[in-house]
Design a protein around this motif. Structure first.
Motif, mmCIF file in Angstrom:
data_model
loop_
_atom_site.group_PDB
_atom_site.id
_atom_site.type_symbol
_atom_site.label_atom_id
_atom_site.label_comp_id
_atom_site.label_asym_id
_atom_site.label_seq_id
_atom_site.Cartn_x
_atom_site.Cartn_y
_atom_site.Cartn_z
ATOM 1 N N ILE A 555 0.753 -1.198 0.054
ATOM 2 C CA ILE A 555 0.079 0.028 0.076
ATOM 3 C C ILE A 555 0.922 1.195 0.048
ATOM 4 N N TRP A 556 0.690 2.232 -0.832
ATOM 5 C CA TRP A 556 1.368 3.460 -0.865
ATOM 6 C C TRP A 556 0.996 4.509 0.298
ATOM 7 N N SER A 557 1.519 4.915 0.963
ATOM 8 C CA SER A 557 1.191 5.465 2.147
ATOM 9 C C SER A 557 2.126 6.743 2.416
ATOM 10 N N ILE A 558 1.787 7.711 3.363
ATOM 11 C CA ILE A 558 2.665 8.533 3.648
ATOM 12 C C ILE A 558 3.728 8.216 4.768
ATOM 13 N N GLU A 559 3.192 7.157 5.414
ATOM 14 C CA GLU A 559 4.273 6.400 6.321
ATOM 15 C C GLU A 559 5.545 5.627 5.779
ATOM 16 N N ASN A 560 5.331 5.185 4.661
ATOM 17 C CA ASN A 560 6.424 4.518 4.058
ATOM 18 C C ASN A 560 6.937 5.327 2.985
ATOM 19 N N GLY A 561 6.853 6.535 3.054
ATOM 20 C CA GLY A 561 7.372 7.456 2.123
ATOM 21 C C GLY A 561 7.103 7.549 0.519
ATOM 22 N N LEU A 562 5.923 6.900 0.096
ATOM 23 C CA LEU A 562 5.370 7.003 -1.438
ATOM 24 C C LEU A 562 4.521 7.696 -1.456
ATOM 25 N N LEU A 563 3.877 8.605 -0.412
ATOM 26 C CA LEU A 563 2.829 9.642 -0.745
ATOM 27 C C LEU A 563 3.401 10.678 0.265
ATOM 28 N N THR A 564 3.221 11.973 -0.278
ATOM 29 C CA THR A 564 3.258 13.230 0.416
ATOM 30 C C THR A 564 2.427 13.321 1.614
ATOM 31 N N PRO A 565 2.542 14.187 2.340
ATOM 32 C CA PRO A 565 1.458 14.450 3.702
ATOM 33 C C PRO A 565 0.259 14.937 2.894
ATOM 34 N N THR A 566 0.220 15.605 1.674
ATOM 35 C CA THR A 566 -1.184 15.539 1.178
ATOM 36 C C THR A 566 -1.692 14.778 0.095
ATOM 37 N N MET A 567 -1.080 13.470 0.369
ATOM 38 C CA MET A 567 -1.440 12.285 -0.375
ATOM 39 C C MET A 567 -1.216 12.288 -1.935
ATOM 40 N N LYS A 568 -0.174 13.281 -2.308
ATOM 41 C CA LYS A 568 0.446 13.003 -3.747
ATOM 42 C C LYS A 568 1.486 12.022 -3.822
ATOM 43 N N ILE A 569 1.518 11.353 -5.046
ATOM 44 C CA ILE A 569 2.575 10.518 -5.067
ATOM 45 C C ILE A 569 3.943 10.951 -5.351
ATOM 46 N N LYS A 570 4.777 10.182 -4.669
ATOM 47 C CA LYS A 570 6.337 10.681 -4.683
ATOM 48 C C LYS A 570 7.007 9.932 -5.748
ATOM 49 N N ARG A 571 6.745 10.287 -6.959
ATOM 50 C CA ARG A 571 7.249 9.687 -8.219
ATOM 51 C C ARG A 571 8.650 8.859 -7.908
ATOM 52 N N LYS A 572 9.719 9.802 -7.574
ATOM 53 C CA LYS A 572 11.085 9.349 -7.142
ATOM 54 C C LYS A 572 11.112 8.074 -6.528
ATOM 55 N N SER A 573 10.502 8.102 -5.276
ATOM 56 C CA SER A 573 10.263 7.196 -4.179
ATOM 57 C C SER A 573 9.720 5.879 -4.743
ATOM 58 N N ILE A 574 8.642 6.066 -5.707
ATOM 59 C CA ILE A 574 7.961 4.818 -6.217
ATOM 60 C C ILE A 574 8.757 4.242 -7.314
ATOM 61 N N ILE A 575 9.287 4.887 -7.770
ATOM 62 C CA ILE A 575 10.353 4.320 -9.213
ATOM 63 C C ILE A 575 11.487 3.393 -8.444
ATOM 64 N N GLU A 576 12.041 4.093 -7.373
ATOM 65 C CA GLU A 576 13.246 3.356 -6.494
ATOM 66 C C GLU A 576 12.570 2.003 -5.808
ATOM 67 N N LYS A 577 11.341 2.230 -5.280
ATOM 68 C CA LYS A 577 10.921 1.009 -4.548
ATOM 69 C C LYS A 577 10.480 -0.057 -5.615
ATOM 70 N N PHE A 578 9.912 0.319 -6.545
ATOM 71 C CA PHE A 578 9.418 -0.764 -7.432
ATOM 72 C C PHE A 578 10.362 -0.734 -8.832
ATOM 73 N N PHE A 579 11.421 -0.424 -8.843
ATOM 74 C CA PHE A 579 12.260 -0.501 -9.862
ATOM 75 C C PHE A 579 12.147 -1.904 -10.641
ATOM 76 N N HIS A 580 12.179 -3.184 -9.757
ATOM 77 C CA HIS A 580 12.132 -4.356 -10.594
ATOM 78 C C HIS A 580 10.801 -4.525 -11.168
ATOM 79 N N LEU A 581 9.775 -3.934 -10.962
ATOM 80 C CA LEU A 581 8.771 -4.034 -11.665
ATOM 81 C C LEU A 581 8.709 -3.436 -12.973
ATOM 82 N N LYS A 582 9.396 -2.029 -12.861
ATOM 83 C CA LYS A 582 9.529 -1.298 -14.139
ATOM 84 C C LYS A 582 10.554 -2.092 -14.945
ATOM 85 N N GLU A 583 11.537 -2.609 -14.483
ATOM 86 C CA GLU A 583 12.280 -3.359 -15.464
ATOM 87 C C GLU A 583 11.774 -4.624 -16.085
#
Length: 587
Positions: A555-583
Motif C-alpha cells: 500500500i502506498w502511504s505517507i508512512e512508507n514515504g510513497l505519498l506526500t502528507p497531502t497524499m500526492k504520489i512521490k514519483r522518485k520514491s515509487i520508481i526506486e521502490k518498485f524498480f524491479h517491476l519497471k524492469e
C-alpha cells in the motif's frame, strides 16, 4: 478593528466579537474548548515566556505535531507576535530529514506533540542548534509545554507590546519546507504580507459564514493550505474542531456536524469509493434508485440553468439518496474546499449535485498558496477548472504553457538559496512549474506538471497526471503512476484498492489469499484491471495508451514515504521502490 496586516492580527480581530468555542480539540475522548478570550490570553502568556527565555526577533521556532491541535495554534500565534519565525515540519519524515530541516532553518526551540516525535528529534538533537524541546503531551525526560504557563511575568508586557508594534508586514513569518516529490526539501520563506494578502483576497470567494460557524480541520497544519484556512476561520468567526486522525473523520463529522471542511482529492475519491462499494451490496429497487440518482447527478450543469423537470428529479434524488450521504458526513456539511492536486471533474459534479458543493483552489507553497479559487455562487464554478484568479494577483501563461504568477503573495524566496530563488522568480513572476490555460471566462485549468511531462523514445510527449486521474476512476485502482520516459510506450505501476478487490473476489466466488503478493498475481484480477485500462485507453491517442502494467503488493502511504502528507504520489520514491517491476515491464 482595521483589517489584519500581520498573521496574529486575525485572532485579535476575532477578539472584537469573541466566540465561546473558538478552538476545539478532543483529549481522552472528550472535546475541550477554548473561548476566544482564553485562547488570546494563553497566547499572551506564552509570548511573555518566550521573551523571558531569550527568544529574539527573527529566531526560528520549530513545530512538529502528528495531528492538528489547540496547542499548535497557541504556539503559532505566540511566536509570530514577538517577531520570531515558525518552522512547521511534517511529522512523517525520517530523523535524518528532521536533522536537515532543523539545521538548515537554524531552529532554536522545538515543540513536539508526543513521545514518538520527541524520540526521533532527541536522537539527533546534538547534531542541531536546538537549545530545548517542549512536548504538548506529558512523559518522562522531556519538558512539558505547560511549564511555560508557570510564573507568568506580566512585567514583560511593555516589551511584548513593543515587539508586537514592531512586527511589520514585510517581516518573515514562516519557513515552510516543501515535502517534495523529488530531492531535498526547500525552505520557502513567506512574510506576513504574503500570507495575509492571500487570505484577504481568497476569503472573498467563500460564502458568508454567519450562523454557519463550524468547521472540521484535519489536513496537516504544517501545510500552507490548511494553515491559511485556519486564519480565515479566525477572521470569519468560525468554530474550529480538530479531527483526531484520518481514521476518525467519519466519527468526528457526526459529532461536530460542521458546515465546512477542506480536503485533498484523494480523500474525496475514497469517500466516493466507499459509497460505491456499499451501493454494490444493494439489491432490487434500492440499487436501481441509487444508480438512477447517480445518473441524474452526472447530468448536473452548474454553468447554466437546469430545466424544471431535471430539477424535480434532482430534488427526488436528493431526498431519497443524497440526504443519506449528507447524514453520513454530519448532516450539515455544505462546502468542501479541495486543493493540493486536481480533482476528477465528475466527482465535483456529483457531490455538488448531491447538495455538498465542492470548490477547487489552485496554488503552491511559494504563492502563499492561493492563485485561483472557485466561488460558491452562480457563475463562480466550472467543473474541471480551479476557479478564477484571485484579486491582486497577475497570472499569465508562458509560450510553453507554464503558469506564471506575480503579486504580493509571491514568496520572499528560498531560505539560503539565492540561485534557486532567481531561477524560480524572474522579472517578479513566480514560475510555478505547472502547465495550464485560461478560458474566455477567466477560469484557470491545470493540464499537468511541467516537470512531470516526459517523452517516449518515439518523441511523443506524455502528460501522466491526466492519464492517472482517469485511471483512478476505476474502483479497482487505489493509486497509479504512469511511467515510460525514454521508453517505447507508456506503462503503469498500480496499487489496487485491496479492500474493494477482496469484496469483488467474494462476490464472484473467486478463490483468493489474503497475501498481497498473491492478490497481485491473481489472474482474474489481472484480467479485470486490463479490461478497465482498455476502457480508459479509448479516451487517449495511440501514443498515450497504457500498454502494460504491474501491480504493487504494498500500500502506498505517507508512512512508507510513497505519498506526500497531502497524499500526492512521490514519483522518485515509487520508481526506486518498485524498480524491479519497471524492469519487468520494459525487459
Amino acid at each position: 478593528m482595521k483589517k489584519p496586516k500581520r498573521l496574529f492580527d486575525f485572532l485579535k480581530y476575532q477578539l472584537e466579537n469573541p466566540l465561546n468555542k473558538s478552538i476545539n480539540t478532543k483529549y481522552n475522548g472528550e472535546w475541550e474548548s477554548l473561548s476566544t478570550n482564553d485562547f488570546y490570553e494563553k497566547v499572551q502568556i506564552i509570548s511573555r515566556k518566550l521573551i523571558e527565555i531569550g527568544i529574539k526577533k527573527g529566531d526560528k521556532i520549530a513545530l512538529i505535531s502528528t495531528q492538528n491541535r489547540t496547542e499548535w495554534c497557541i504556539i503559532d500565534n505566540s511566536v509570530l507576535q514577538i517577531g520570531a519565525v515558525t518552522v512547521p515540519i511534517y511529522p512523517t519524515i525520517s530523523k535524518n530529514e528532521f536533522q536537515y530541516v532543523l539545521n538548515h532553518s537554524e531552529s532554536k526551540i522545538c515543540f513536539v506533540s508526543d513521545k514518538d516525535i520527541f524520540d526521533k528529534v532527541n536522537q539527533i538533537i546534538k547534531k542541531t542548534r536546538l537549545e530545548k524541546i517542549y512536548s504538548f503531551e506529558e512523559f518522562e525526560n522531556c519538558s512539558n509545554w505547560n511549564l511555560l504557563f508557570e510564573n507568568d511575568n506580566k512585567f514583560i508586557d511593555n516589551e511584548l507590546n513593543f515587539r508586537m508594534k514592531n512586527v511589520v508586514p514585510d517581516d518573515l513569518a514562516t519557513i515552510i519546507y516543501t515535502s517534495g516529490t523529488t530531492g531535498i526539501p526547500k525552505g520557502v520563506m513567506l512574510t506576513h504580507k504574503n500570507i495575509v494578502s492571500n487570505i484577504l483576497s481568497a476569503s472573498k470567494r467563500l460564502p458568508p459564514m454567519e450562523n454557519k460557524n463550524k468547521a472540521l480541520s484535519f489536513l496537516p497544519l504544517c501545510h500552507i493550505f490548511e494553515r491559511i484556512i485556519i486564519y480565515m476561520y479566525y477572521y470569519s468567526r468560525v468554530e474550529i474542531y480538530f479531527a483526531e486522525s484520518l481514521e476518525t473523520i467519519s466519527e468526528n463529522l457526526s459529532e461536530v456536524k460542521p458546515f465546512y471542511m477542506t480536503a485533498v482529492p484523494r480523500l474525496i475519491e475514497k469517500i466516493f469509493d466507499k459509497i460505491e462499494s456499499k451501493a454494490e451490496e444493494l439489491k432490487g429497487i434500492k440499487k436501481s434508485l441509487y444508480r438512477w440518482s447517480i445518473s441524474i447527478a452526472d447530468r448536473f450543469n452548474i454553468e447554466k440553468q437546469n430545466k424544471v423537470f431535471y430539477n424535480f428529479k434532482l430534488k427526488i434524488a436528493r431526498f431519497l439518496v443524497f440526504s443519506k450521504w449528507k447524514s453520513a458526513l454530519g448532516g450539515k456539511l455544505e462546502l468542501i474546499c479541495s486543493g493540493s492536486a486536481p480533482l476528477q471533474p465528475r466527482l465535483a459534479k456529483i457531490f455538488t449535485a448531491a447538495g455538498i458543493q465542492i470548490i477547487e483552489g489552485y496554488g503552491l507553497t511559494e504563492s502563499s498558496p492561493v492563485i485561483s479559487i472557485s466561488e460558491a455562487k452562480k457563475g463562480g464554478t466550472k467543473f474541471g477548472y480551479v476557479g478564477k484568479i484571485i484579486e491582486g494577483i497577475e497570472v499569465k501563461i508562458a509560450k510553453d504553457g507554464e503558469i506564471l504568477c506575480k503579486g504580493p503573495n509571491v514568496m520572499k524566496g528560498y531560505f539560503k538559496d539565492l540561485k534557486l530563488t532567481r531561477k524560480t522568480i524572474k522579472n517578479g513572476f513566480l514560475h510555478t512549474g505547472d502547465l495550464g490555460e485560461i478560458d474566455k471566462d477567466g477560469f484557470l485549468k491545470i493540464t499537468d506538471r511541467k516537470k512531470q511531462l516526459f517523452k517516449t523514445s518515439g518523441g511523443k510527449y506524455i502528460a501522466p497526471q491526466v492519464i492517472e486521474n482517469k485511471m483512478k476512476r476505476s474502483p479497482f485502482i487505489e493509486q497509479v503512476m504512469v511511467i515510460g520516459e525514454g521508453e517505447k510506450m507508456p506503462s503503469a505501476l498500480i496499487q489496487p484498492d485491496f479492500i474493494y478487490v477482496k469484496n469483488w473476489f467474494l462476490k464472484n466466488e473467486f478463490q483468493f489469499s489474503d497475501d498481497l503478493n498473491k492478490i497481485c498475481s491473481n489472474n482474474e484480477l489481472l484480467t479485470k484491471i486490463n479490461l478497465e485500462i482498455n476502457k480508459i485507453n479509448e479516451q487517449f491517442g495511440d501514443w498515450e495508451k497504457i500498454k502494460k502494467f504491474e501491480l504493487t503488493p504494498e500500500i502506498w502511504s505517507i508512512e512508507n514515504g510513497l505519498l506526500t502528507p497531502t497524499m500526492k504520489i512521490k514519483r522518485k520514491s515509487i520508481i526506486e521502490k518498485f524498480f524491479h517491476l519497471k524492469e519487468k515491464i520494459y525487459k
